[in-house]
Design a protein around this motif. Structure first.
Motif, PDB file in Angstrom:
ATOM      1  N   GLY B 458       0.820  -1.210   0.000  1.00 29.38           N
ATOM      2  CA  GLY B 458       0.000   0.000   0.000  1.00 29.38           C
ATOM      3  C   GLY B 458       0.851   1.256   0.000  1.00 29.38           C
ATOM      4  O   GLY B 458       2.026   1.243   0.349  1.00 29.38           O
ATOM      5  N   THR B 459       0.242   2.331  -0.414  1.00 31.46           N
ATOM      6  CA  THR B 459       0.941   3.619  -0.427  1.00 31.46           C
ATOM      7  C   THR B 459       0.807   4.292   0.940  1.00 31.46           C
ATOM      8  O   THR B 459      -0.191   4.106   1.635  1.00 31.46           O
ATOM      9  N   PRO B 460       1.798   5.069   1.309  1.00 31.44           N
ATOM     10  CA  PRO B 460       1.675   5.800   2.581  1.00 31.44           C
ATOM     11  C   PRO B 460       0.644   6.912   2.457  1.00 31.44           C
ATOM     12  O   PRO B 460       0.280   7.330   1.360  1.00 31.44           O
ATOM     13  N   GLY B 461       0.202   7.368   3.572  1.00 31.21           N
ATOM     14  CA  GLY B 461      -0.786   8.445   3.582  1.00 31.21           C
ATOM     15  C   GLY B 461      -0.134   9.810   3.404  1.00 31.21           C
ATOM     16  O   GLY B 461       1.080   9.928   3.216  1.00 31.21           O
ATOM     17  N   HIS B 462      -0.961  10.803   3.475  1.00 32.27           N
ATOM     18  CA  HIS B 462      -0.481  12.180   3.369  1.00 32.27           C
ATOM     19  C   HIS B 462      -0.120  12.707   4.759  1.00 32.27           C
ATOM     20  O   HIS B 462      -0.895  12.551   5.699  1.00 32.27           O
ATOM     21  N   MET B 463       1.027  13.320   4.825  1.00 34.11           N
ATOM     22  CA  MET B 463       1.313  14.084   6.039  1.00 34.11           C
ATOM     23  C   MET B 463       0.371  15.289   6.048  1.00 34.11           C
ATOM     24  O   MET B 463      -0.245  15.598   7.069  1.00 34.11           O
ATOM     25  N   ILE B 464       0.266  15.930   4.890  1.00 34.82           N
ATOM     26  CA  ILE B 464      -0.691  17.017   4.741  1.00 34.82           C
ATOM     27  C   ILE B 464      -1.349  16.872   3.376  1.00 34.82           C
ATOM     28  O   ILE B 464      -0.667  16.892   2.358  1.00 34.82           O
ATOM     29  N   LYS B 465      -2.625  16.713   3.398  1.00 35.64           N
ATOM     30  CA  LYS B 465      -3.371  16.645   2.137  1.00 35.64           C
ATOM     31  C   LYS B 465      -3.976  18.028   1.902  1.00 35.64           C
ATOM     32  O   LYS B 465      -4.901  18.442   2.601  1.00 35.64           O
ATOM     33  N   ARG B 466      -3.425  18.731   0.918  1.00 28.95           N
ATOM     34  CA  ARG B 466      -3.793  20.135   0.753  1.00 28.95           C
ATOM     35  C   ARG B 466      -5.159  20.332   0.115  1.00 28.95           C
ATOM     36  O   ARG B 466      -5.834  21.337   0.344  1.00 28.95           O
ATOM     37  N   ASN B 467      -5.523  19.440  -0.769  1.00 29.40           N
ATOM     38  CA  ASN B 467      -6.797  19.588  -1.490  1.00 29.40           C
ATOM     39  C   ASN B 467      -6.877  20.924  -2.223  1.00 29.40           C
ATOM     40  O   ASN B 467      -7.954  21.513  -2.353  1.00 29.40           O
ATOM     41  N   GLY B 468      -5.726  21.422  -2.647  1.00 29.35           N
ATOM     42  CA  GLY B 468      -5.695  22.668  -3.413  1.00 29.35           C
ATOM     43  C   GLY B 468      -5.602  23.924  -2.570  1.00 29.35           C
ATOM     44  O   GLY B 468      -5.463  25.020  -3.113  1.00 29.35           O
ATOM     45  N   PHE B 469      -5.648  23.795  -1.267  1.00 33.92           N
ATOM     46  CA  PHE B 469      -5.553  24.981  -0.407  1.00 33.92           C
ATOM     47  C   PHE B 469      -4.079  25.316  -0.150  1.00 33.92           C
ATOM     48  O   PHE B 469      -3.233  24.429  -0.092  1.00 33.92           O
ATOM     49  N   PRO B 470      -3.779  26.614   0.042  1.00 33.01           N
ATOM     50  CA  PRO B 470      -2.386  27.004   0.263  1.00 33.01           C
ATOM     51  C   PRO B 470      -1.873  26.516   1.615  1.00 33.01           C
ATOM     52  O   PRO B 470      -2.581  26.568   2.616  1.00 33.01           O
ATOM     53  N   LEU B 471      -0.636  26.063   1.598  1.00 24.95           N
ATOM     54  CA  LEU B 471       0.039  25.647   2.827  1.00 24.95           C
ATOM     55  C   LEU B 471       1.240  26.555   3.035  1.00 24.95           C
ATOM     56  O   LEU B 471       2.052  26.737   2.139  1.00 24.95           O
TER      57      LEU B 471
END
Lengths: 220, 493
Positions: B458-471
């Protein structure tokens, strides 16, 4: 009552067989006990060809396997008849392992005269090893060149003795005991039918599918 | 009547001649004093009046033909006394003609940063040299502002005249308040100051002081929802563990915060996402299953700032190990065809992913080694895939089938790591033992190796999933990429 009938049947069959000499075509049914095996082996002898069937049942289903030793190729042709399939495979004779405890280092081979076993006049041979004594009863009238199959029959003191004594024939009874008298192997012949073997017995029927085809790795 | 007029005129002439006789005697003039200082040629004294030189515009001043050295005027444009040196018109406070005189203006004298809709303000500083030879004017900022507020001049040196933008930024983490910012202009020995007043409005503050699971920020902190954009700073205290108990739920979500909101996160603790489970064994017709993906740490649904110098742990869940399986109809001499299923479950991934187990059933020969579970906590490790490396004997009548699988399920990944792929082959050794007169015959010696790539981990998850929002990383940015460092593990994108 059944036992009596069975013994009479055996007696009549053997008596009938006695009337023949130098038999080169016969079917023998033997019982074999030893190790974990307790079953029947049916021998088909014709000329110097040998084949034999081994049957057993498992969970109510019958399995019959025919072994046809091929001295030229050094292989067993194996025809397996299972409840669901017919399989053809081979096994190399050189890979046959003797039965555990079988000792090819024979100490002595002694001819112990003639003895009638179930009405058959047999040559009695006593074979001794360091750990066992085997009584072999050889029917010299069965002309099958049994000792030429030595590379296949690797667990038979009778064959080793016949080879030592340059004797022809076929063992119809063998009993091996250890030094304490415990029976290790016991072979008895129940039935001999002369002139009952067809050449087809030694053929590889196309009904039997080669195992290489059956086990071809599937592609994904 | 005529005689009377002549008489009066005579008196005035006599008086004037008397006064002139006094000037002539002392060689100076006093106004408002009868005793002008001997050192002064003109001595003025008054208690209710002043001295008024000629008031000229710069243009009028420059129209004076051949001004005499020392000629004095009041410049009505610059509101300053000027005198002519014989070379230039100098302001009275100038030291020489080359001294830089300039004006400085701000576009605004005050501004506000709310950290929700804006993180910065821009003030235009305009300077104009009005006297002296053309010189460079340097601009400097003297800012009494808290950490998290920065100032920047786009053009700190201006020649003669021009403008520069003063850009003031504030992170969501800066302490709110009103702060002075001085803009200093220096030209030669001339220094000018302008004052700007910066207001930083406060954000909501949420402190995480105890462990959480599947934390919903808006809901848990009872923050305003849609229609009310806010800024909020969430601080995870040292030693506090925030986690998720399933890979479908991130460690932190923002809940129903308005999409224009701004979330700041200061993590001194540990944010640990659930690892993917190891794959369960395949069905009879498959070769196993892929490992399950790991969970996410933060699922952004607004703009977000993350403080990056806190030494807190931000670990995405690892990917579960892939399972391997061989479902294979093996034909065994003497016995016939058996459906055999051999498999190994994938290992679970950190944190706490479960090892894959068997879903096989009803087959004639099942051999399965389950994957191992992962461990949790900051030091959590992925579980190993199930291992098959031992022989299994299946005695049927005189036949003994020895099935020896060799292989293992894929291992579960550590935090932010991929699960691995497993491997598997199966060796069949089938013998038949006849005690007389033969012995033991090897009727099948066969290795089944599918020679395929088994399903991946399996692939690892997101530390931060931005969904298009600025980080926004503070102080260091966190570009979109895959991280595997001491404090960051998993994807950011």
């Amino acid at each position: 009552m059944k036992k009596t009938f069975f013994l009479i049947f055996c007696f009549i069959s053997i008596i009938g067989f006695l009337s023949a000499q130098n038999i080169s075509n016969a079917t023998l049914k033997t019982t074999v006990k030893g190790g974990n095996f307790d079953g029947q082996i049916t021998w088909f002898l014709k000329g110097d060809k040998i084949a034999f069937d081994v049957q057993f049942t498992n969970e109510g289903k019958q399995y019959t396997t025919r072994y046809i030793p091929d001295r030229t190729k050094g292989i067993f042709h194996i025809l397996s008849t299972t409840p669901d399939s017919k399989i053809y495979s081979t096994a190399e004779a050189k890979l046959i392992e003797p039965t555990p405890g079988f000792d090819r280092n024979i100490i002595s081979v002694e001819q112990a005269g003639d003895e009638v076993i179930s009405g058959i006049n047999c040559k009695k041979i006593i074979v001794k090893t360091a750990g066992s004594v085997t009584e072999c009863f050889i029917d010299p009238t069965i002309n099958v060149n049994y000792t030429s199959y030595e590379s296949f029959f690797r667990s038979d003191y009778a064959l080793l003795a016949m080879k030592e004594l340059k004797m022809n024939g076929f063992p119809i009874a063998v009993k091996t005991v250890d030094l304490e008298g415990k029976v290790l192997t016991e072979v008895q012949t129940l039935n001999i039918q002369a002139n009952s073997v067809n050449d087809n017995v030694f053929n590889i029927s196309k009904d039997y599918k080669p195992i290489e085809q059956l086990n071809k790795p599937e592609k994904k | 009547m005529r005689n009377k007029t002549i008489y009066t005129l005579a008196i005035a002439i006599i008086t004037s001649l008397y006064a002139l006789s006094i000037k002539a005697q002392t060689n100076n003039v006093g106004i408002g004093t009868l005793t002008p200082d001997p050192s002064a040629i003109l001595h003025l004294e008054a208690t209710k009046q002043g001295f008024l030189p000629p008031c000229l515009t710069t243009q009028q001043r420059d129209s004076i033909i051949n001004p005499h050295m020392g000629l004095l005027i009041f410049n009505t444009v610059d509101s300053v006394l000027q005198y002519y040196t014989g070379y230039c018109w100098m302001y009275v406070f100038q030291e020489n003609c080359d001294d830089c005189i300039f004006d400085m203006y701000l576009s605004d004298t005050a501004g506000t940063i709310n950290r929700t809709t804006t993180d910065s303000v821009i003030v235009t500083v305009t300077v104009q040299q009005i006297s002296g030879t053309g010189q460079a004017i340097g601009l400097f900022i003297l800012a009494n502002v808290p950490n998290g507020v920065t100032t920047h001049l786009t053009n700190p040196i201006i020649n003669y005249s021009g403008s520069s933008d003063l850009i003031i930024n504030s992170t969501v983490f800066a302490t709110p308040g009103v702060y002075p910012i001085a803009i200093q202009g220096i030209c030669g020995s001339i220094v000018k100051f302008k004052l700007y007043q910066l207001t930083i409005t406060p954000c909501y503050v949420v402190n995480i002081t105890s462990p959480t699971t599947n934390y919903n920020l808006q809901q848990a902190a009872n923050l305003p929802g849609p229609g009310n954009p806010i800024c909020v700073v969430m601080t995870v205290y040292p030693g506090v563990e925030m986690k998720s108990d399933t890979t479908t739920k991130p460690v932190v979500t923002f809940g129903n915060l308005d999409l224009q909101s701004h979330v700041g996160i200061i993590n001194y603790g540990a944010m640990l996402a659930r690892g993917g489970n190891g794959a369960v064994g395949g069905t009879f017709s498959t070769f196993g299953n892929p490992g399950n993906p790991g969970g996410d740490v933060v699922n952004m649904t607004t703009r977000m700032s993350l403080m990056t110098n806190t030494f807190g742990y931000h670990y995405a869940g690892g990917g579960g190990g892939g399972s391997v399986g061989i479902g294979y109809p093996i034909t065994i001499p003497i016995l016939g065809t058996f459906n055999i299923a051999v498999g190994c479950g994938g290992g679970g991934a950190a944190a706490l992913g479960h090892g894959g187990n068997s879903i096989l059933g009803g087959l004639q020969i099942n051999i399965f080694a389950a994957g191992h579970d992962a461990t949790g906590g900051v030091m959590g490790q992925g579980g190993a895939g199930g291992i098959l490396n031992y022989a299994i004997n299946v005695p049927i009548g005189p036949v003994n089938a020895t099935i020896t699988p060799g292989g293992a399920g894929g291992n579960g990944g550590g935090y932010g790591e991929f699960g691995t792929m497993g491997s598997l082959f199966v060796h069949f050794l089938v013998t038949v033992t006849l005690p007389w007169p033969i012995g033991t015959i090897t009727v099948l010696n066969y290795t089944y190796n599918p020679n395929i790539n088994f399903p991946p981990g399996g692939t690892p998850g997101h530390m931060i999933k931005r969904n298009g929002f600025p980080l926004i990383g503070v102080p260091l940015m966190l570009p979109d990429q895959f991280y595997q460092s001491s404090y960051y593990k998993g994807y950011v994108n």
